[in-house]
Motif scaffolding. Structure first.
Motif, PDB file in Angstrom:
ATOM      1  N   SER A 107       0.828  -1.212   0.000  1.00  8.51           N
ATOM      2  CA  SER A 107       0.000   0.000   0.000  1.00  8.51           C
ATOM      3  C   SER A 107       0.859   1.258   0.000  1.00  8.51           C
ATOM      4  N   ILE A 108       1.974   1.183   0.707  1.00  7.31           N
ATOM      5  CA  ILE A 108       2.898   2.321   0.733  1.00  7.31           C
ATOM      6  C   ILE A 108       3.690   2.379  -0.579  1.00  7.31           C
ATOM      7  N   LEU A 156       3.981   5.750  -3.302  1.00  2.11           N
ATOM      8  CA  LEU A 156       5.289   6.348  -3.057  1.00  2.11           C
ATOM      9  C   LEU A 156       6.234   6.117  -4.223  1.00  2.11           C
ATOM     10  N   SER A 211      -4.245   1.745   0.068  1.00  2.42           N
ATOM     11  CA  SER A 211      -3.261   2.637  -0.552  1.00  2.42           C
ATOM     12  C   SER A 211      -3.779   4.070  -0.690  1.00  2.42           C
ATOM     13  N   VAL A 241      -2.194   6.726   1.820  1.00  2.00           N
ATOM     14  CA  VAL A 241      -0.815   7.071   1.441  1.00  2.00           C
ATOM     15  C   VAL A 241      -0.827   8.089   0.311  1.00  2.00           C
ATOM     16  N   SER A 242      -1.714   7.897  -0.660  1.00  2.00           N
ATOM     17  CA  SER A 242      -1.833   8.852  -1.766  1.00  2.00           C
ATOM     18  C   SER A 242      -2.218  10.239  -1.260  1.00  2.00           C
TER      19      SER A 242
END
Length: 297
Positions: A217-218, A222, A278, A281-282
């Motif tokens: 997810s990161i 990223l 995810s 994180v976005s």
């Protein structure tokens, strides 16, 4: 700046929340024709009108598509290397971790944060990513390539049609132009509501290996951001297009990846979980882009 960021993206998430609520409480969004209306009619109209109204030169259009493809190629190479080192098949992770959610979420967020002048760049980038879904994605997951997916890809056909109109300096009759404007106007709301529908439908109760899901997810947003930032740092590109690329490449795992995983019998629960996990994180990366854009470019 943070207040301005929240103000810009709030309408997007309110519409997504509406889609989520409607999916939970009603059958308004259940008709399969609604998704087709969005992808085959409204989105192509948005692509065509954005390109022709902004009069994006064909060379700039091709350049931005090439830059986007370069970002995707770098991402795909990294995933292939990682999977090789980990002795894991990249079949269902290559496209999932490379192709971001530029349609349902990316275009609306670019429009919200950068304004209408960035819409042409957003749809060009999104069209390129869509092509990647139907080439890299379907080929990796199915093990075979279907060239017909390109011939029948409506956003691509709309992009090519717009390029012809711009390159030949053609004038679109006013009634047709107004009709296309009206049709394209429904594209973003429908895409965002369908995102809410997709999230409401996802079943993640069986997802395991939380650490792996958290790491992936990161990684997706990223890595997309870092690759795009590296690319725009090394090449010459318009500021608006560069910001649009940074935003689009920082998007979460695409719902389309979930759809293709279901179609080809992959790890459905894990990919479903990634489309949700995810997203935070976005959002963090978007805050950084919005507040430090002058330092990034």
């Amino acid at each position: 700046m943070f207040t301005a960021f929240i103000s810009a993206i709030t309408p997007v998430f309110l519409i997504a929340a509406l889609g989520f609520f409607l999916a939970r409480k009603t059958d308004y969004l259940e008709h399969p024709g609604l998704a087709m209306l969005s992808s085959q009619i409204a989105l192509p109209a948005l692509v065509f009108t954005s390109v022709t109204q902004m009069k994006v030169p064909v060379t700039e259009m091709g350049y931005l598509m090439g830059v986007t493809a370069l970002c995707l190629a770098v991402g795909a190479t990294l995933i292939a290397i990682f999977c090789k080192l980990l002795n894991t098949s990249p079949r269902f992770y290559l496209s999932t971790l490379v192709n971001p959610n530029t349609g349902n979420l990316g275009i609306p967020l670019v429009f919200a944060l950068l304004g209408p002048e960035a819409l042409a760049s957003a749809v060009i980038i999104s069209t390129t990513v869509t092509l990647s879904h139907w080439t890299l994605g379907t080929t990796a997951m199915s093990g075979q390539y279907n060239w017909r997916s390109l011939v029948t890809n409506m956003p691509l056909l709309a992009l090519l049609s717009g390029a012809i109109v711009v390159s030949m300096d053609l004038t679109i009759p006013v009634p047709i132009s107004r009709a296309l404007d009206s049709i394209s106007g429904i594209a973003i709301p429908i895409m965002v509501m369908l995102l809410g529908l997709s999230l409401a439908r996802l079943k993640i109760g069986g997802a395991r290996q939380v650490g792996i899901i958290a790491g992936l997810s990161i990684y997706r947003p990223l890595s997309g951001f870092l690759i795009a930032w590296l690319v725009v740092s090394l090449i010459t590109i318009d500021t608006t297009a560069a910001l649009s690329l940074l935003i689009q490449m920082s998007m979460p795992v695409a719902v389309m990846s979930y759809v293709l995983t279901v179609r080809y019998g992959g790890p459905v629960d894990r990919i479903a979980a990634l489309t949700i996990t995810s997203i935070p994180v976005s959002l963090v990366i978007l805050v950084l882009i919005f507040n430090f854009q002058s330092a990034l470019l």
